[in-house]
Design an enzyme around this catalytic site. Structure first.
Site, PDB file in Angstrom:
ATOM      1  N   ASP A 202      33.916   2.246 -37.488  1.00  0.00           N
ATOM      2  CA  ASP A 202      34.813   3.398 -37.402  1.00  0.00           C
ATOM      3  C   ASP A 202      34.184   4.447 -36.496  1.00  0.00           C
ATOM      4  O   ASP A 202      32.970   4.490 -36.296  1.00  0.00           O
ATOM      5  CB  ASP A 202      35.091   3.981 -38.785  1.00  0.00           C
ATOM      6  CG  ASP A 202      33.833   4.472 -39.499  1.00  0.00           C
ATOM      7  OD1 ASP A 202      32.821   3.734 -39.487  1.00  0.00           O
ATOM      8  OD2 ASP A 202      33.850   5.589 -40.062  1.00  0.00           O
TER       9      ASP A 202
ATOM     10  N   GLU B   6      31.785   4.964 -42.488  1.00  0.00           N
ATOM     11  CA  GLU B   6      30.520   5.690 -42.412  1.00  0.00           C
ATOM     12  C   GLU B   6      30.699   7.126 -41.955  1.00  0.00           C
ATOM     13  O   GLU B   6      29.995   8.037 -42.422  1.00  0.00           O
ATOM     14  CB  GLU B   6      29.565   4.952 -41.468  1.00  0.00           C
ATOM     15  CG  GLU B   6      28.121   5.462 -41.491  1.00  0.00           C
ATOM     16  CD  GLU B   6      27.847   6.612 -40.544  1.00  0.00           C
ATOM     17  OE1 GLU B   6      26.769   7.239 -40.664  1.00  0.00           O
ATOM     18  OE2 GLU B   6      28.718   6.905 -39.677  1.00  0.00           O
TER      19      GLU B   6
END
Length: 376
Positions: free
Chosen positions: A85, A146
């Site tokens: 991400d 994250e």
């Protein structure tokens, strides 16, 4: 064969990395992140991995876990842990297109941390292509959340790391090219002010502005910052009609603490600000927290191995503790030997100037391959 002699070519690696960079994957767009996971799964499968897709939870995208043929599969080995991400919303490619200029490659997420993840994939591809066998089984785990503190996959990462000989994180290298062997705690807090609405033009005095109260509280919160414990408000949401006194305002705070004591004191300080004043309630809710990771002997030994490898490659690998949390906080705090920030060199992560040094792709692939071949 010496893994440092594997035929890594930065330009070829960049060509393989480009589709990853052009597959935008902002954390909050679960479908976009899952598309990125599917692309990575395809590339991992192509080099001989068995890939498992782990469905996303809590509104986030999928994760993928890849294993490679090994006679000791299932025994303690090496975990390569990365996230796919990014902080860049869909459409960032229009402002930050993939491009190459003066030895640099630009694009959203290319530094943090698609470049590093791809480096490790290429390192494993070359190991397998040459017919080498890593001494220990290697597992890749790519996760989707994250950038917002890993609220959905912390347990998955910890379960996969438990009992491993080493965890390697291809997060971007430090500004001097160094690694990270410890991290400060990172805590998140949600702030809420609740006031009383009124018409802003006709009955302003009857209202109690949640926005005005939050503005004052933000100054208090950020004024608590010290060298050892920082507070930064990065998100504010409030209001819909300019002619209404806002009755609710929300904000988000990120705090960095160097030690557990600093974290405990910081939590107590921000929570002590709660209460009611002038008809407005102020409420603090603690969010996800990355624990303090202090380097243990196993991590220092892992760093020494990496330092010797880098000396053979031709550069000095420094190391130290750092702010800006990562999933290494979790594995390091568990006591599992963890080496973080061994990914690509670059600058501008999280900005519209995010880029990498192209020649660092081959450099870091050599390091990745050597680590996977020498960790025992």
């Amino acid at each position: 064969m010496n893994p440092l002699n594997l035929p890594f070519d930065s330009d070829e690696m960049l060509a393989g990395l480009r589709p990853w960079v052009e597959c935008e994957s902002p954390t909050w767009d679960a479908a976009a992140v899952s598309r990125m996971m599917a692309l990575a799964a395809r590339d991992l499968t192509a080099i001989g991995a068995t890939v498992e897709t782990i469905p996303g939870t809590k509104g986030f995208g999928d994760s993928i876990r890849a294993t490679f043929p090994h006679p000791d599969q299932g025994k303690p080995g090496i975990l390569v842990s990365g996230h796919l991400d990014t902080v860049h919303p869909i459409g960032t490619l229009e402002k930050l297109p993939f491009r190459v200029q003066d030895g640099l490659a630009y694009g959203p997420g290319i530094m943090d941390m698609k470049g590093g993840n791809y480096v490790f994939l290429e390192a494993m591809r070359q190991i397998l292509k040459t017919g080498l066998q890593t001494p220990l089984p290697v597992t890749f785990l790519f996760t989707p959340d994250e950038e917002v503190g890993t609220p959905a996959t912390r347990g998955l990462i910890e379960d996969q790391a438990r009992g491993q000989r080493a965890v390697l994180l291809p997060e971007p290298a430090s500004p001097d090219g160094g690694a990270v062997i410890g991290r400060y705690a990172i805590a998140r807090f949600d702030l809420l002010t609740q006031g009383r609405p009124s018409h802003a033009g006709w009955a302003l005095k009857d209202g109690r502005s949640a926005i005005a109260a939050m503005a004052r509280k933000i100054l208090e919160v950020e004024a608590m910052t010290t060298d050892d414990c920082t507070f930064s408000v990065g998100v504010i949401h409030a209001g819909q009609w300019v002619n209404c006194v806002s009755s609710e305002c929300r904000a988000e705070v990120l705090s960095m603490a160097k030690t557990q004591a600093d974290l405990d004191n910081g939590v107590a300080a921000i929570e002590a600000l709660q209460g009611e004043a002038n008809g407005v309630d102020f409420i603090v809710t603690r969010g996800v927290t990355r624990p303090v990771w202090e380097p243990a002997p196993g991590t220092r030994q892992l760093y020494e191995l990496a330092r010797k490898i880098c000396a053979e490659i031709g550069f000095e690998l420094t190391a130290g503790s750092a702010g800006g949390g990562s999933d290494g906080n979790f594995t390091g705090a568990m006591g599992v030997p963890t080496l973080d920030s061994i990914g690509v060199r670059g600058k501008g992560l999280h900005t519209l100037n995010e880029h990498i040094q192209i020649d660092s792709l081959a450099e870091r692939a050599k390091l990745a391959a050597a680590l996977m071949m020498e960790i025992r």
